[in-house]
Design an enzyme around this catalytic site. Structure first.
Site, PDB file in Angstrom:
ATOM      1  N   ILE A 246       0.825  -1.207   0.000  1.00  0.00           N
ATOM      2  CA  ILE A 246       0.000   0.000   0.000  1.00  0.00           C
ATOM      3  C   ILE A 246       0.857   1.253   0.000  1.00  0.00           C
ATOM      4  O   ILE A 246       0.541   2.255  -0.618  1.00  0.00           O
ATOM      5  CB  ILE A 246      -0.878   0.018   1.280  1.00  0.00           C
TER       6      ILE A 246
ATOM      7  N   GLU B 294      24.398   0.415  17.566  1.00  0.00           N
ATOM      8  CA  GLU B 294      23.466   1.389  18.124  1.00  0.00           C
ATOM      9  C   GLU B 294      23.971   1.942  19.460  1.00  0.00           C
ATOM     10  O   GLU B 294      23.864   3.140  19.731  1.00  0.00           O
ATOM     11  CB  GLU B 294      22.076   0.769  18.323  1.00  0.00           C
TER      12      GLU B 294
ATOM     13  N   GLU C 226      24.684   5.909  19.733  1.00  0.00           N
ATOM     14  CA  GLU C 226      23.759   6.699  20.557  1.00  0.00           C
ATOM     15  C   GLU C 226      24.372   7.153  21.877  1.00  0.00           C
ATOM     16  O   GLU C 226      23.995   8.190  22.412  1.00  0.00           O
ATOM     17  CB  GLU C 226      22.471   5.896  20.823  1.00  0.00           C
TER      18      GLU C 226
ATOM     19  N   GLU D  74      27.034  12.573  16.092  1.00  0.00           N
ATOM     20  CA  GLU D  74      26.650  13.948  16.454  1.00  0.00           C
ATOM     21  C   GLU D  74      25.207  14.265  16.062  1.00  0.00           C
ATOM     22  O   GLU D  74      24.610  15.196  16.573  1.00  0.00           O
ATOM     23  CB  GLU D  74      27.577  14.956  15.758  1.00  0.00           C
TER      24      GLU D  74
ATOM     25  N   GLU E 279      22.539  12.488  16.562  1.00  0.00           N
ATOM     26  CA  GLU E 279      21.507  11.917  17.429  1.00  0.00           C
ATOM     27  C   GLU E 279      21.006  13.005  18.381  1.00  0.00           C
ATOM     28  O   GLU E 279      21.782  13.593  19.133  1.00  0.00           O
ATOM     29  CB  GLU E 279      22.080  10.755  18.255  1.00  0.00           C
TER      30      GLU E 279
END
Lengths: 184, 184
Positions: free
Chosen positions: A21, A99, A103, A145, A147
């Site tokens: 969709i 991650e 982060e 930088e 984040e």
């Protein structure tokens, strides 16, 4: 995973047709027609998600690193554990390590898989693999930088109080931290 | 809810424009353009969800009623606590009472709100209000015949083992039951 204790009934819905969709920068929305157990047909609309990881970074045995950030859908700031989407083909552990570094700027010496949960079973295929990371070393230069978030050390005892009184209300964070509390 | 301990940084993303991408029988998909804290723009795609409830029905102090049903997105049968979407304008408690009756045939004398969690904060506005229901009375005639699910009494001890070993992997069920275990 242990043997899945199947019950006698089989409620499987069989795919009759499937169409995309919408495919945006984040969401991949599908609409399938299915045959129900009683032979009737129904529509199923859902999100195809590539999977994600979440990390409980233990600074010491009683303190975790949390993130404070804004999430647009509910227009709120949240306290969360670090988490992110898998890149295509990326193993869950590598994604969790990437991650955490991007982060928070932390690298961890020891990683342990806690559990993997299906997040929104009625309308998304998203599965999150949860890890505990220990033996942390901080390297500010490795932090991304771009984040928009603040990292904050939170005593586990405080985090559990915040879950109990509703300050922490992000489900992946609640599920991961309460899993750790219950089963270690 | 207790006072939310706000940190100094404000990472709020401001809406520049908003459009409906898709409105189906279940999903309402939006795409917004936002201004980031650094002044740049970004796209946010997300699901507008009217909210839901989940119920932990205690048959006695050590046994809950669970449901075994098929969920199409991941093509799996799951063990879950009863849950369902709010109808428009429906209060959460009434919705929980309606869902419990339709799905299991049980009416409960005592209801207690446990917590409310935001389910998928990066791409959905869904919030689930969790309740514990006690003092159950069964009335088979009130059960909705069109529900494709089986109800099964499960000792809480068994449910926690199934969470630990991954047999129960539906996040709302894990979060709700571990919340009950941690905070009662």
């Amino acid at each position: 995973m242990a043997d899945f204790p199947k019950l006698p009934h089989d409620f499987t819905e069989h795919t009759l047709s499937s169409e995309q969709i919408f495919k945006g920068v984040l969401l991949d929305v599908r609409r399938d027609m299915v045959r129900l157990p009683n032979g009737k047909t129904a529509t199923r609309e859902f999100i195809i998600h590539n999977g994600a990881t979440a990390v409980i970074p233990l600074l010491d045995k009683e303190t975790i690193i949390m993130e404070y950030q804004f999430r647009y859908p509910n227009h709120q700031h949240y306290y969360e554990i670090p988490a992110g989407k898998l890149e295509v083909g990326e193993p869950a552990l590598e994604s969790a390590q990437r991650e955490l570094l991007e982060e928070t700027g932390y690298v961890a010496a020891n990683w342990r898989h806690l559990t993997t949960l299906d997040m929104c079973i009625s309308y998304s295929t998203e599965q999150i693999a949860f890890f505990v990371a220990e033996g942390l070393t901080f390297d500010a230069h490795k932090r991304d930088e771009e984040e928009f978030l603040e990292t904050v050390p939170v005593p586990l005892k405080q985090a559990y109080q915040w879950i109990e009184n509703g300050v922490i209300n992000d489900t992946k964070t609640v599920a991961g931290l309460l899993w750790l509390k219950a089963f270690g």
